[in-house]
Scaffold this motif. Structure first.
Motif, PDB file in Angstrom:
ATOM      1  N   LYS A  17      24.201  34.761  44.505  1.00 21.22           N
ATOM      2  CA  LYS A  17      25.592  35.024  43.956  1.00 21.22           C
ATOM      3  C   LYS A  17      26.538  35.245  44.934  1.00 21.22           C
ATOM      4  CE  LYS A  17      23.678  37.568  40.095  1.00 21.22           C
ATOM      5  NZ  LYS A  17      23.516  38.810  39.209  1.00 21.22           N
ATOM      6  N   GLU A  18      26.165  35.783  46.184  1.00 23.89           N
ATOM      7  CA  GLU A  18      27.102  35.830  47.354  1.00 23.89           C
ATOM      8  C   GLU A  18      27.327  34.452  48.025  1.00 23.89           C
ATOM      9  OE1 GLU A  18      29.838  37.618  49.704  1.00 23.89           O
ATOM     10  OE2 GLU A  18      28.398  38.618  47.916  1.00 23.89           O
ATOM     11  N   LEU A  75      27.308  31.349  46.365  1.00 20.24           N
ATOM     12  CA  LEU A  75      28.041  30.637  45.363  1.00 20.24           C
ATOM     13  C   LEU A  75      29.505  30.917  45.193  1.00 20.24           C
ATOM     14  CD1 LEU A  75      25.552  30.182  42.281  1.00 20.24           C
ATOM     15  CD2 LEU A  75      25.935  28.934  44.308  1.00 20.24           C
ATOM     16  N   LYS A  76      29.847  32.062  45.867  1.00 19.63           N
ATOM     17  CA  LYS A  76      31.300  32.442  45.927  1.00 19.63           C
ATOM     18  C   LYS A  76      31.987  31.411  47.126  1.00 19.63           C
ATOM     19  CE  LYS A  76      30.893  37.545  45.421  1.00 19.63           C
ATOM     20  NZ  LYS A  76      30.941  38.728  46.076  1.00 19.63           N
ATOM     21  N   LEU A  77      31.356  30.705  47.975  1.00 20.75           N
ATOM     22  CA  LEU A  77      31.767  29.531  48.801  1.00 20.75           C
ATOM     23  C   LEU A  77      32.230  28.512  48.066  1.00 20.75           C
ATOM     24  CD1 LEU A  77      29.217  30.375  51.865  1.00 20.75           C
ATOM     25  CD2 LEU A  77      31.596  31.174  51.588  1.00 20.75           C
ATOM     26  N   PRO A  78      33.385  27.790  48.450  1.00 23.73           N
ATOM     27  CA  PRO A  78      34.031  26.934  47.678  1.00 23.73           C
ATOM     28  C   PRO A  78      33.166  25.387  47.816  1.00 23.73           C
ATOM     29  CG  PRO A  78      35.205  27.400  49.651  1.00 23.73           C
ATOM     30  CD  PRO A  78      34.452  28.472  49.426  1.00 23.73           C
ATOM     31  N   TRP A  80      30.146  25.232  47.356  1.00 29.40           N
ATOM     32  CA  TRP A  80      29.076  25.330  46.663  1.00 29.40           C
ATOM     33  C   TRP A  80      29.329  25.158  44.914  1.00 29.40           C
ATOM     34  CZ3 TRP A  80      23.800  25.018  48.092  1.00 29.40           C
ATOM     35  CH2 TRP A  80      23.490  25.044  49.498  1.00 29.40           C
ATOM     36  N   LYS A  81      30.531  24.799  44.919  1.00 27.58           N
ATOM     37  CA  LYS A  81      31.275  24.619  43.542  1.00 27.58           C
ATOM     38  C   LYS A  81      30.218  23.745  42.690  1.00 27.58           C
ATOM     39  CE  LYS A  81      35.496  24.041  40.820  1.00 27.58           C
ATOM     40  NZ  LYS A  81      36.982  23.926  40.890  1.00 27.58           N
ATOM     41  N   SER A 102      26.683  25.046  41.453  1.00 28.90           N
ATOM     42  CA  SER A 102      26.719  26.464  41.124  1.00 28.90           C
ATOM     43  C   SER A 102      26.233  26.544  39.659  1.00 28.90           C
ATOM     44  CB  SER A 102      28.181  26.886  41.109  1.00 28.90           C
ATOM     45  OG  SER A 102      28.822  26.000  39.940  1.00 28.90           O
ATOM     46  N   LYS A 118      26.837  39.059  52.849  1.00 33.19           N
ATOM     47  CA  LYS A 118      27.805  38.260  53.467  1.00 33.19           C
ATOM     48  C   LYS A 118      27.551  37.589  54.793  1.00 33.19           C
ATOM     49  CE  LYS A 118      32.769  38.120  54.326  1.00 33.19           C
ATOM     50  NZ  LYS A 118      32.876  37.247  53.293  1.00 33.19           N
ATOM     51  N   SER A 124      24.451  34.915  53.660  1.00 41.90           N
ATOM     52  CA  SER A 124      25.077  33.644  52.978  1.00 41.90           C
ATOM     53  C   SER A 124      25.976  33.023  53.706  1.00 41.90           C
ATOM     54  CB  SER A 124      26.011  34.027  51.679  1.00 41.90           C
ATOM     55  OG  SER A 124      26.980  35.003  51.985  1.00 41.90           O
ATOM     56  N   ASN A 125      26.765  33.358  54.667  1.00 39.34           N
ATOM     57  CA  ASN A 125      27.518  32.572  55.563  1.00 39.34           C
ATOM     58  C   ASN A 125      26.629  31.899  56.423  1.00 39.34           C
ATOM     59  OD1 ASN A 125      30.078  33.391  54.361  1.00 39.34           O
ATOM     60  ND2 ASN A 125      30.360  34.937  55.855  1.00 39.34           N
TER      61      ASN A 125
END
Length: 264
Positions: free
Chosen positions: A189-190, A192-195, A197-198, A201, A244, A247-248
């Motif tokens: 979920k963290e 998929l906040k990154l653009p 991965w749109k 998703s 964070k 995921s990064n």
């Protein structure tokens, strides 16, 4: 009378050594031995660095650091018998997955770490997979050390492809080698906040939720108080930072492999 004077201090010394807690022994050795369900391979020069599937090592290192000790990872026994390293005395404490709300037995104390997760599938947004049963006959990536290895094939008839680490699993989805990747929903979920991965998703709701717990065997009152205080540091803010960073790091590893050519 003289014998009593000699015997009593000796008795105290022996009893004290018998009752010494695991943390006392760890301090004497300078090392906290932590049993883990999965021990990542040691990094060697020339290897691609990979963030491991689980966050167990993060907790093991943080726990040891709180007591000003080094951490030493030990592999938990297979087949769900995570207590074996404790019973044999090889490990001081154990980090393992357990059903939510599991209680300790007569000689084991279970301490919450605050981490809970289930397996979540992520896919390309144009996928035809709409439910878990649609995984039958589809190639699904998981990574080494994942609690979901074996479960997707047995439950849903998926063709599992076990990769070295999450970055490799997720890269395989992006390049079309796998129809889906399954990892902890807490981390996915963290991510998929990154653009970037749109387009990847699409997801299936998490299943098989478990808690990561700290287990201690035969700990004395001082040990338990110290370990509970240490685990209390793993609050919502701590886990937000871990998610964070995880995921990064994984996203960056995927980016490097997908976009930067191999110079060798």
């Amino acid at each position: 009378m003289k014998l009593d004077r000699l015997f009593f201090p000796l008795l105290l010394l022996v009893c004290g050594s018998v009752q010494a807690g695991v943390l006392d022994a760890a301090r004497q050795a300078g090392v906290l031995r932590v049993g883990l369900d999965y021990v990542p391979p040691a990094y060697k020069g020339g290897m691609k660095f990979r963030t491991p599937e689980s966050v167990d090592t993060v907790l093991a290192d943080d726990l040891a650091a709180q007591f000003k000790l080094k951490s030493d990872y030990l592999k938990n026994a297979p087949g769900g018998n995570a207590m074996q390293p404790l019973k044999s005395g090889r490990a001081d404490v154990v980090l393992t997955l357990a059903p939510e709300g599991e209680a300790g037995d007569a000689d084991t104390v279970v301490i919450s770490t605050g981490y809970r997760a289930g397996g979540m599938a992520i896919m390309r947004t144009d996928t035809t997979i709409r439910k878990w049963d649609d995984m039958k006959g589809r190639t699904v990536c998981v990574s080494e050390g994942s609690p979901y290895v074996g479960t997707l094939a047995s439950r849903y008839g998926a063709i599992e492809k076990v990769m070295r680490a999450p970055a490799d699993s997720l890269l395989a989805v992006r390049t079309g080698q796998c129809d889906a990747a399954v990892h902890d929903d807490s981390m996915m979920k963290e991510l998929l906040k990154l653009p970037e991965w749109k387009k990847f998703s699409a997801q299936l709701a998490p299943v098989g939720r478990q808690a990561l717990v700290l287990k201690v065997r035969g700990a004395d009152a001082a040990d338990l108080a110290a370990l509970r205080q240490a685990a209390g540091r793993w609050d919502a803010a701590f886990w937000a930072g871990v998610r964070k960073k995880w995921s990064n790091s994984v996203a960056f590893e995927v980016y490097l492999d997908q976009n930067v050519p191999d110079c060798h």
